[in-house]
Design a protein around this motif. Structure first.
Motif, PDB file in Angstrom:
ATOM      1  N   ILE A  60      69.249  31.565  54.484  1.00  0.00           N
ATOM      2  CA  ILE A  60      68.017  31.679  55.260  1.00  0.00           C
ATOM      3  C   ILE A  60      66.784  31.711  53.950  1.00  0.00           C
ATOM      4  O   ILE A  60      66.066  31.200  54.440  1.00  0.00           O
ATOM      5  N   SER A  61      67.030  32.310  52.975  1.00  0.00           N
ATOM      6  CA  SER A  61      65.871  32.350  52.031  1.00  0.00           C
ATOM      7  C   SER A  61      65.901  31.202  51.168  1.00  0.00           C
ATOM      8  O   SER A  61      65.044  30.965  50.598  1.00  0.00           O
ATOM      9  N   CYS A  62      66.841  30.242  51.209  1.00  0.00           N
ATOM     10  CA  CYS A  62      66.771  29.037  50.363  1.00  0.00           C
ATOM     11  C   CYS A  62      65.636  27.964  50.727  1.00  0.00           C
ATOM     12  O   CYS A  62      65.712  27.674  51.813  1.00  0.00           O
ATOM     13  N   PRO A  63      64.693  27.640  49.989  1.00  0.00           N
ATOM     14  CA  PRO A  63      63.658  27.016  50.202  1.00  0.00           C
ATOM     15  C   PRO A  63      63.775  25.549  50.587  1.00  0.00           C
ATOM     16  O   PRO A  63      62.916  25.042  51.289  1.00  0.00           O
ATOM     17  N   ASP A  64      64.897  25.194  50.022  1.00  0.00           N
ATOM     18  CA  ASP A  64      65.259  23.547  50.203  1.00  0.00           C
ATOM     19  C   ASP A  64      66.420  23.483  51.100  1.00  0.00           C
ATOM     20  O   ASP A  64      67.045  22.340  51.235  1.00  0.00           O
ATOM     21  N   ALA A  65      66.936  24.432  51.806  1.00  0.00           N
ATOM     22  CA  ALA A  65      68.017  24.366  52.579  1.00  0.00           C
ATOM     23  C   ALA A  65      69.300  24.043  52.085  1.00  0.00           C
ATOM     24  O   ALA A  65      70.243  23.044  52.671  1.00  0.00           O
ATOM     25  N   CYS A  66      69.705  24.439  50.668  1.00  0.00           N
ATOM     26  CA  CYS A  66      70.661  23.862  50.030  1.00  0.00           C
ATOM     27  C   CYS A  66      72.164  24.632  50.533  1.00  0.00           C
ATOM     28  O   CYS A  66      73.227  24.134  49.695  1.00  0.00           O
ATOM     29  N   ILE A  67      71.862  25.596  50.970  1.00  0.00           N
ATOM     30  CA  ILE A  67      73.258  26.523  51.194  1.00  0.00           C
ATOM     31  C   ILE A  67      73.624  26.494  52.609  1.00  0.00           C
ATOM     32  O   ILE A  67      72.795  26.821  53.623  1.00  0.00           O
ATOM     33  N   THR A  68      74.809  26.275  52.807  1.00  0.00           N
ATOM     34  CA  THR A  68      75.538  26.426  54.030  1.00  0.00           C
ATOM     35  C   THR A  68      76.637  27.557  53.949  1.00  0.00           C
ATOM     36  O   THR A  68      77.301  27.662  52.962  1.00  0.00           O
ATOM     37  N   VAL A  69      76.490  28.420  55.054  1.00  0.00           N
ATOM     38  CA  VAL A  69      77.142  29.772  54.885  1.00  0.00           C
ATOM     39  C   VAL A  69      78.546  29.688  55.923  1.00  0.00           C
ATOM     40  O   VAL A  69      78.103  29.250  57.108  1.00  0.00           O
ATOM     41  N   TYR A  70      79.447  29.911  55.645  1.00  0.00           N
ATOM     42  CA  TYR A  70      80.645  30.124  56.360  1.00  0.00           C
ATOM     43  C   TYR A  70      81.245  31.408  56.403  1.00  0.00           C
ATOM     44  O   TYR A  70      81.268  32.207  55.526  1.00  0.00           O
ATOM     45  N   ARG A  71      81.523  31.936  57.748  1.00  0.00           N
ATOM     46  CA  ARG A  71      82.394  33.386  57.864  1.00  0.00           C
ATOM     47  C   ARG A  71      83.521  33.082  58.733  1.00  0.00           C
ATOM     48  O   ARG A  71      83.672  32.101  59.597  1.00  0.00           O
ATOM     49  N   GLN A  72      84.494  34.086  58.264  1.00  0.00           N
ATOM     50  CA  GLN A  72      85.931  33.729  58.488  1.00  0.00           C
ATOM     51  C   GLN A  72      86.435  35.260  59.073  1.00  0.00           C
ATOM     52  O   GLN A  72      86.359  36.087  58.211  1.00  0.00           O
ATOM     53  N   LYS A  73      86.844  35.334  60.342  1.00  0.00           N
ATOM     54  CA  LYS A  73      87.431  36.901  60.451  1.00  0.00           C
ATOM     55  C   LYS A  73      88.851  36.819  60.354  1.00  0.00           C
ATOM     56  O   LYS A  73      89.631  35.970  60.709  1.00  0.00           O
ATOM     57  N   PHE A  74      89.375  37.939  59.515  1.00  0.00           N
ATOM     58  CA  PHE A  74      90.732  38.193  59.235  1.00  0.00           C
ATOM     59  C   PHE A  74      91.167  39.543  60.046  1.00  0.00           C
ATOM     60  O   PHE A  74      90.401  40.475  60.204  1.00  0.00           O
ATOM     61  N   GLU A  75      92.243  39.540  60.477  1.00  0.00           N
ATOM     62  CA  GLU A  75      92.935  40.721  61.191  1.00  0.00           C
ATOM     63  C   GLU A  75      93.866  41.418  60.344  1.00  0.00           C
ATOM     64  O   GLU A  75      93.878  41.172  59.225  1.00  0.00           O
TER      65      GLU A  75
END
Length: 75
Positions: A60-75
């Motif tokens: 969100i804070s990256c001014p050039d939108a260079c970062i993609t965030v992935y989330r994964q749920k673990f049981e």
């Protein structure tokens, strides 16, 4: 209770090494690398990947939108 683990993908050629993402990360996961991209800028990388919760503050804070965030749920 499921645990959520996050990871990021940085577009190395668009990153200008400004450090905004490293300051925005509440878990101190990110750091600027010693390696540089083709333009000579240090690139953001995960220095402490096990601490990443996938909060997306860096993306969100990256001014050039260079970062993609992935989330994964673990049981």
């Amino acid at each position: 209770m499921a645990k959520i683990k996050g990871t990021i993908l940085v577009d190395r050629e668009r990153c200008k090494g400004c450090g905004v993402c490293t300051a925005a990360c509440p878990m101190n996961v990110l750091a600027l690398s010693k390696e540089v991209n083709s333009k000579g800028y240090p690139v953001a990388e995960m220095a402490n990947p096990d601490a990443c919760t996938g909060c997306a503050s860096c993306g969100i804070s990256c001014p050039d939108a260079c970062i993609t965030v992935y989330r994964q749920k673990f049981e």
